[in-house]
Design an enzyme around this catalytic site. Structure first.
Site, PDB file in Angstrom:
ATOM      1  N   SER A  22      -2.899  33.234  46.963  1.00  0.00           N
ATOM      2  CA  SER A  22      -4.051  33.760  47.724  1.00  0.00           C
ATOM      3  C   SER A  22      -4.070  35.272  47.708  1.00  0.00           C
ATOM      4  O   SER A  22      -3.069  35.911  48.030  1.00  0.00           O
ATOM      5  CB  SER A  22      -3.958  33.364  49.202  1.00  0.00           C
ATOM      6  OG  SER A  22      -3.930  32.004  49.358  1.00  0.00           O
ATOM      7  N   HIS A  52     -10.329  30.540  45.533  1.00  0.00           N
ATOM      8  CA  HIS A  52      -9.327  29.992  44.608  1.00  0.00           C
ATOM      9  C   HIS A  52     -10.031  29.532  43.334  1.00  0.00           C
ATOM     10  O   HIS A  52     -10.300  28.352  43.161  1.00  0.00           O
ATOM     11  CB  HIS A  52      -8.600  28.791  45.232  1.00  0.00           C
ATOM     12  CG  HIS A  52      -7.688  29.137  46.361  1.00  0.00           C
ATOM     13  ND1 HIS A  52      -6.356  29.430  46.192  1.00  0.00           N
ATOM     14  CD2 HIS A  52      -7.903  29.236  47.690  1.00  0.00           C
ATOM     15  CE1 HIS A  52      -5.806  29.698  47.362  1.00  0.00           C
ATOM     16  NE2 HIS A  52      -6.721  29.592  48.290  1.00  0.00           N
ATOM     17  N   HIS A  74      -4.022  22.525  46.208  1.00  0.00           N
ATOM     18  CA  HIS A  74      -3.081  22.373  47.316  1.00  0.00           C
ATOM     19  C   HIS A  74      -3.161  20.947  47.832  1.00  0.00           C
ATOM     20  O   HIS A  74      -4.228  20.327  47.786  1.00  0.00           O
ATOM     21  CB  HIS A  74      -3.459  23.321  48.469  1.00  0.00           C
ATOM     22  CG  HIS A  74      -3.452  24.768  48.108  1.00  0.00           C
ATOM     23  ND1 HIS A  74      -4.513  25.379  47.483  1.00  0.00           N
ATOM     24  CD2 HIS A  74      -2.517  25.732  48.295  1.00  0.00           C
ATOM     25  CE1 HIS A  74      -4.236  26.660  47.294  1.00  0.00           C
ATOM     26  NE2 HIS A  74      -3.022  26.910  47.778  1.00  0.00           N
ATOM     27  N   TYR A  76      -3.400  20.116  50.754  1.00  0.00           N
ATOM     28  CA  TYR A  76      -4.368  20.047  51.871  1.00  0.00           C
ATOM     29  C   TYR A  76      -5.797  19.812  51.396  1.00  0.00           C
ATOM     30  O   TYR A  76      -6.701  19.599  52.205  1.00  0.00           O
ATOM     31  CB  TYR A  76      -4.288  21.278  52.778  1.00  0.00           C
ATOM     32  CG  TYR A  76      -4.581  22.626  52.156  1.00  0.00           C
ATOM     33  CD1 TYR A  76      -5.832  22.964  51.667  1.00  0.00           C
ATOM     34  CD2 TYR A  76      -3.577  23.592  52.092  1.00  0.00           C
ATOM     35  CE1 TYR A  76      -6.096  24.197  51.109  1.00  0.00           C
ATOM     36  CE2 TYR A  76      -3.810  24.841  51.539  1.00  0.00           C
ATOM     37  CZ  TYR A  76      -5.075  25.134  51.050  1.00  0.00           C
ATOM     38  OH  TYR A  76      -5.319  26.357  50.501  1.00  0.00           O
ATOM     39  N   GLU A  77      -6.021  19.857  50.068  1.00  0.00           N
ATOM     40  CA  GLU A  77      -7.344  19.523  49.547  1.00  0.00           C
ATOM     41  C   GLU A  77      -7.513  18.011  49.395  1.00  0.00           C
ATOM     42  O   GLU A  77      -8.551  17.545  48.916  1.00  0.00           O
ATOM     43  CB  GLU A  77      -7.575  20.249  48.224  1.00  0.00           C
ATOM     44  CG  GLU A  77      -7.677  21.751  48.442  1.00  0.00           C
ATOM     45  CD  GLU A  77      -7.657  22.560  47.157  1.00  0.00           C
ATOM     46  OE1 GLU A  77      -8.656  22.536  46.441  1.00  0.00           O
ATOM     47  OE2 GLU A  77      -6.621  23.209  46.881  1.00  0.00           O
ATOM     48  N   ALA A 104       1.196  33.261  49.175  1.00  0.00           N
ATOM     49  CA  ALA A 104       1.120  33.939  50.470  1.00  0.00           C
ATOM     50  C   ALA A 104       1.882  33.073  51.461  1.00  0.00           C
ATOM     51  O   ALA A 104       1.795  31.849  51.401  1.00  0.00           O
ATOM     52  CB  ALA A 104      -0.337  34.074  50.890  1.00  0.00           C
ATOM     53  N   MET A 207       1.864  26.745  52.149  1.00  0.00           N
ATOM     54  CA  MET A 207       1.237  25.449  51.849  1.00  0.00           C
ATOM     55  C   MET A 207       1.134  25.210  50.348  1.00  0.00           C
ATOM     56  O   MET A 207       0.240  24.514  49.883  1.00  0.00           O
ATOM     57  CB  MET A 207      -0.166  25.401  52.475  1.00  0.00           C
ATOM     58  CG  MET A 207      -0.179  25.661  53.975  1.00  0.00           C
ATOM     59  SD  MET A 207      -1.860  25.774  54.601  1.00  0.00           S
ATOM     60  CE  MET A 207      -1.558  26.499  56.223  1.00  0.00           C
ATOM     61  N   SER A 208       2.035  25.802  49.589  1.00  0.00           N
ATOM     62  CA  SER A 208       1.968  25.627  48.129  1.00  0.00           C
ATOM     63  C   SER A 208       3.381  25.606  47.563  1.00  0.00           C
ATOM     64  O   SER A 208       4.349  25.360  48.282  1.00  0.00           O
ATOM     65  CB  SER A 208       1.160  26.777  47.500  1.00  0.00           C
ATOM     66  OG  SER A 208       1.859  27.994  47.617  1.00  0.00           O
ATOM     67  N   ASN A 231       1.659  37.425  57.256  1.00  0.00           N
ATOM     68  CA  ASN A 231       1.615  37.380  58.738  1.00  0.00           C
ATOM     69  C   ASN A 231       3.002  36.951  59.187  1.00  0.00           C
ATOM     70  O   ASN A 231       3.775  36.418  58.373  1.00  0.00           O
ATOM     71  CB  ASN A 231       0.560  36.367  59.194  1.00  0.00           C
ATOM     72  CG  ASN A 231       0.821  34.982  58.626  1.00  0.00           C
ATOM     73  OD1 ASN A 231       0.629  34.746  57.419  1.00  0.00           O
ATOM     74  ND2 ASN A 231       1.289  34.077  59.461  1.00  0.00           N
ATOM     75  N   HIS A 242      -6.794  33.482  59.055  1.00  0.00           N
ATOM     76  CA  HIS A 242      -6.881  33.312  57.591  1.00  0.00           C
ATOM     77  C   HIS A 242      -7.431  34.562  56.909  1.00  0.00           C
ATOM     78  O   HIS A 242      -7.040  34.897  55.789  1.00  0.00           O
ATOM     79  CB  HIS A 242      -7.745  32.083  57.264  1.00  0.00           C
ATOM     80  CG  HIS A 242      -7.757  31.733  55.804  1.00  0.00           C
ATOM     81  ND1 HIS A 242      -6.607  31.418  55.093  1.00  0.00           N
ATOM     82  CD2 HIS A 242      -8.766  31.648  54.899  1.00  0.00           C
ATOM     83  CE1 HIS A 242      -6.922  31.164  53.837  1.00  0.00           C
ATOM     84  NE2 HIS A 242      -8.220  31.303  53.691  1.00  0.00           N
TER      85      HIS A 242
HETATM   86  N1  HPA Z   1       1.684  29.365  57.463  1.00  0.00           N
HETATM   87  C1  HPA Z   1       1.409  28.614  56.384  1.00  0.00           C
HETATM   88  N2  HPA Z   1       0.870  29.108  55.272  1.00  0.00           N
HETATM   89  C2  HPA Z   1       0.611  30.422  55.231  1.00  0.00           C
HETATM   90  C3  HPA Z   1       0.877  31.267  56.323  1.00  0.00           C
HETATM   91  C4  HPA Z   1       1.430  30.699  57.490  1.00  0.00           C
HETATM   92  O1  HPA Z   1       1.700  31.376  58.489  1.00  0.00           O
HETATM   93  N3  HPA Z   1       0.523  32.521  55.962  1.00  0.00           N
HETATM   94  C5  HPA Z   1       0.040  32.427  54.692  1.00  0.00           C
HETATM   95  N4  HPA Z   1       0.102  31.169  54.240  1.00  0.00           N
END
Ligand code: HPA
Length: 267
Positions: A22, A52, A74, A76-77, A104, A207-208, A231, A242
């Site tokens: 990302s 993406h 991902h 989650y898709e 990320a 998440m990847s 973050n 996000h």
């Molecule tokens: N959690 C999960 N996936 C992420 C995060 C997070 O805090 N930051 C960027 N991708």
């Protein structure tokens, strides 16, 4: 019949698959006159998430033939792990022997700060699935279907990690190190989950990556992983936004590029 990725590379033989996380798509801009192959042209599923794009760019970076991947699928898709791993498998079929994966991630380790770059030392696959599973509902049909009890010791290649440290030094960039926990998402973690992840030994969460890395190791690729900490999670809970995740990606991208630029000639 759909063309294979190798058919579309116009004779190029990339050595390295560079998967861009990302906000890190700009890394592929340094490729000179790349051959561009949209996922759809080679029968690969398209990512559904805005931001993406799903395509490969083949060309040379720092003298090394690479295949950059912009956009990835991902879990989650709502797709199976085999679809998430399809791009890695297509790259391996073209002769790629090294997988540099970026993502990320949220920081869990107490001393991580947004904007930190983390070299993956290992991962926790907390997705509940694996790209090595046969398709759901299909019984094994023969020896080729026997479960692949893959050794994942040293999955993040120690030699490549050493090279990444040297590359970060040369680029003058601080590189922290740690364990990446891969979850399905798409919701960010609750404070209780963050506390659990800390107990489990995670330094960052995302998440990847874990699905792709397992597939890559099963195919014998050497793997190195770099997370951009967008973050951080602090005890007691910190809201995760996000848009912030994407913004930090855009500003820290050039720092990650300079590490990768110094790493490629060392592969
Ligand atoms: N959690 C999960 N996936 C992420 C995060 C997070 O805090 N930051 C960027 N991708």
């Amino acid at each position: 019949m759909t063309a294979s990725l190798a058919d579309r590379l116009e004779g190029l033989r990339p050595r390295v698959l560079l998967t861009l996380g990302s906000g890190l798509n700009a890394l592929a801009d340094d490729l000179v006159d790349p051959v561009v192959v949209p996922f759809a042209d080679v029968g690969l599923p398209e990512p559904t998430v805005p931001g993406h794009r799903g395509r490969f760019l083949a060309g040379t970076l720092e003298g090394v033939p690479v295949l950059a991947q912009q956009g990835r699928l991902h879990l989650y898709e709502g797709v199976p792990a085999s679809a998430v791993a399809a791009a890695v498998r297509a790259a391996a079929a073209c002769g790629v022997d090294t997988f540099l994966v970026t993502n990320a991630a949220g920081g869990i380790a107490a001393d991580f700060m947004p904007g930190d770059l983390m070299l993956l030392t290992d991962h926790l696959n907390l997705t509940g699935t694996s790209p090595l599973l046969p398709p759901p509902g299909r019984a094994p049909e023969g020896p080729a279907d026997v479960p692949h009890f893959l050794d994942l010791t040293g999955a993040y290649d120690p030699g490549l990690r050493e090279a990444a440290r040297a590359a970060a030094d040369e680029a003058g960039e601080r590189l922290v190190e740690g364990v990446y926990a891969g979850l399905v998402g798409p919701a960010y973690e609750t404070p209780a989950e963050v506390s659990m992840l800390r107990t489990l030994g995670a330094d960052a969460v995302g998440m990847s990556t874990v699905t792709e890395v397992i597939a890559a190791r099963a195919l014998g690729l050497r793997v190195a992983g770099l997370s951009l900490i967008t973050n951080v999670h602090r005890p007691g809970g910190t809201p995760t936004d996000h848009v912030e995740v994407l913004d930090i990606g855009a500003t820290a991208g050039p720092r990650l590029t300079s590490i990768l630029g110094a790493l490629l000639p060392r592969l």
